[in-house]
Scaffold this motif. Structure first.
Motif: not given
Length: 445
Positions: A330, A333, A335, A338, A372, A408, A412
């Motif tokens: 990602v 994002g 994170e 994902v 993201a 996904t 996120v």
């Protein structure tokens, strides 16, 4: 006396065979080798997945005779579904439909010139008794003329992806039998399709308009009951329960016979929660002599083989975690990655005695990275699933594997400016570190 002894001997032999297990119902029969279907072309598929179970010259273009009326049924049911036609709408019989309906050498119910019949009456006559005059009358009602209806048939075949085909009339008769009223092509022309194409049409018909089976499974009915035109209609699909070659679970679909096409049958049956569709084109390979049972015998071979050897099994649940890769990168994002999951459950046709089938899986992602914000359930790729050591017959649509979407597994959020700045700085110093490291290594080269 000799005849009595002969009959007694046969009865004793039959009883002995039954006790020893040789005379068994199709359901109880033991698993068999791939059958030798005596027809010019044939195919058997599992209906829900489209998996091919048996195939013989399935892409060979051949005559389909009155199985043509399955396309008539599709276009009629589509018109009903769209509100363009109603079951109680009146159909006035043209001279063309009348003339064909009076030919008792063809499958027909007698229609009166200029008289009105309901769509329902004519549909049942066509679907149950394969009435040719009724098919022409319906084609004229739907499209204005049989010629325009034939055009609609060919266009629908293209849209449904039925493959190589030729429609020249609404009945499946040879144009020569249409009393000089042939609409498309020459007098010797006849409707043609492949066994694969017929199986596709049957699957579309059952999937899109399942009520077709309510009519296709009617064994006997009176046409215009209580009138001077009453005629008993008996379904030509003698595999239907209660008829001469009746088999439990059979509920459709359509027979066809002409000199050119031979004896044909598209059949469907359900057993142990699995529906199978079979197609036989020119049963017995055109061998001379009386072979009334040929299309039913050859169809039974495929049904026996399918039901005795295969089952549909859910091999992976919807929302299962995907492996290799298990995550997707990602960009920007909160994170860095994902998780990935399957959208739908995976159902495969597997050997009947295999309760833990081994699988081959292959994941193909659309992109290497997603930006993201990411919403849970976003489609990012697909996964191919097949049996290890499975056959190479593939699926009706030409694929070799079952394919499902990869999604996904979670949301996120997009990183805030501070996190993005931190990430940028981190990336900068990571890049500097790599540059310095590479430079230092260069000193010692």
């Amino acid at each position: 006396m000799k005849n009595i002894m002969k009959k007694t001997g046969i009865a004793i032999m039959a009883a002995s065979l039954a006790v020893s297990g040789f005379l068994v119902s199709p359901k109880a029969a033991q698993a068999a080798e791939t059958p030798n279907v005596n027809a010019n072309a044939a195919i058997a598929i599992e209906e829900s997945t489209g998996k091919i179970l048996y195939s013989k010259d399935a892409d060979k273009l051949m005559g389909i005779a009155s199985m043509t009326k399955m396309m008539d049924e599709y276009l009629l049911l589509e018109a009903i579904d769209k509100g363009q036609l109603k079951w109680d709408d009146k159909v006035t019989i043209s001279e063309y439909a009348y003339k064909v309906s009076q030919d008792t050498s063809l499958s027909n119910v007698p229609l009166r010139l200029g008289e009105d019949y309901t769509v329902q009456e004519l549909y049942e006559a066509m679907a149950i008794y394969s009435a040719n005059g009724a098919a022409i009358a319906l084609s004229e009602k739907i499209a204005g003329s049989e010629k325009d209806f034939v055009d609609a048939m060919n266009k629908k075949a293209e849209k449904l992806g039925l493959g190589e085909h030729q429609f020249v009339n609404s009945t499946g008769l040879n144009n020569e039998d249409l009393k000089g009223e042939e609409q498309v092509g020459g007098p010797k022309d006849e409707n043609k399709m492949t066994a694969r194409g017929m199986a596709k049409l049957a699957k579309h018909l059952i999937d899109d308009y399942p009520d077709v089976l309510k009519t296709a499974s009617i064994t006997k009915k009176e046409f215009r009951k209580g009138t001077s035109d009453q005629i008993d209609m008996s379904n030509w699909n003698w595999l239907l329960p209660g008829l001469i070659y009746g088999r439990q679970g059979v509920d459709g679909l359509k027979t066809g016979t002409t000199d050119y096409a031979g004896m044909c049958l598209t059949a469907t049956a359900v057993q142990d929660d699995m529906r199978v569709i079979t197609v036989v084109l020119h049963a017995n390979g055109g061998a001379p002599g009386a072979h009334t049972s040929a299309r039913f015998d050859e169809t039974n071979k495929m049904l026996d083989y399918a039901f005795n050897n295969f089952k549909v099994k859910e091999v992976q649940k919807a929302g299962s975690k995907v492996k290799n890769p298990s995550t997707l990168a990602v960009d920007k994002g909160k994170e860095d990655t994902v998780g990935l999951v399957t959208k739908d459950a995976v159902k495969l046709v597997v050997p009947k005695n295999d309760n833990s089938p081994k699988l081959n899986t292959k994941v193909t992602l659309k992109e290497k990275k997603i930006e993201a914000p990411v919403e849970k359930g976003t489609t990012v790729g697909e996964m191919e699933v097949s049996l290890k050591d499975g056959d190479n017959l593939g699926y009706l649509d030409g694929k070799q594997t079952e394919t499902i979407d990869v999604l996904t597994a979670s949301d996120v959020e997009k990183a805030n400016w501070f996190m993005l700045s931190t990430q940028a700085v981190g990336s900068f110093f990571t890049g500097i570190g790599s540059y310095v490291s590479n430079g230092v290594q260069g000193w010692f080269n």
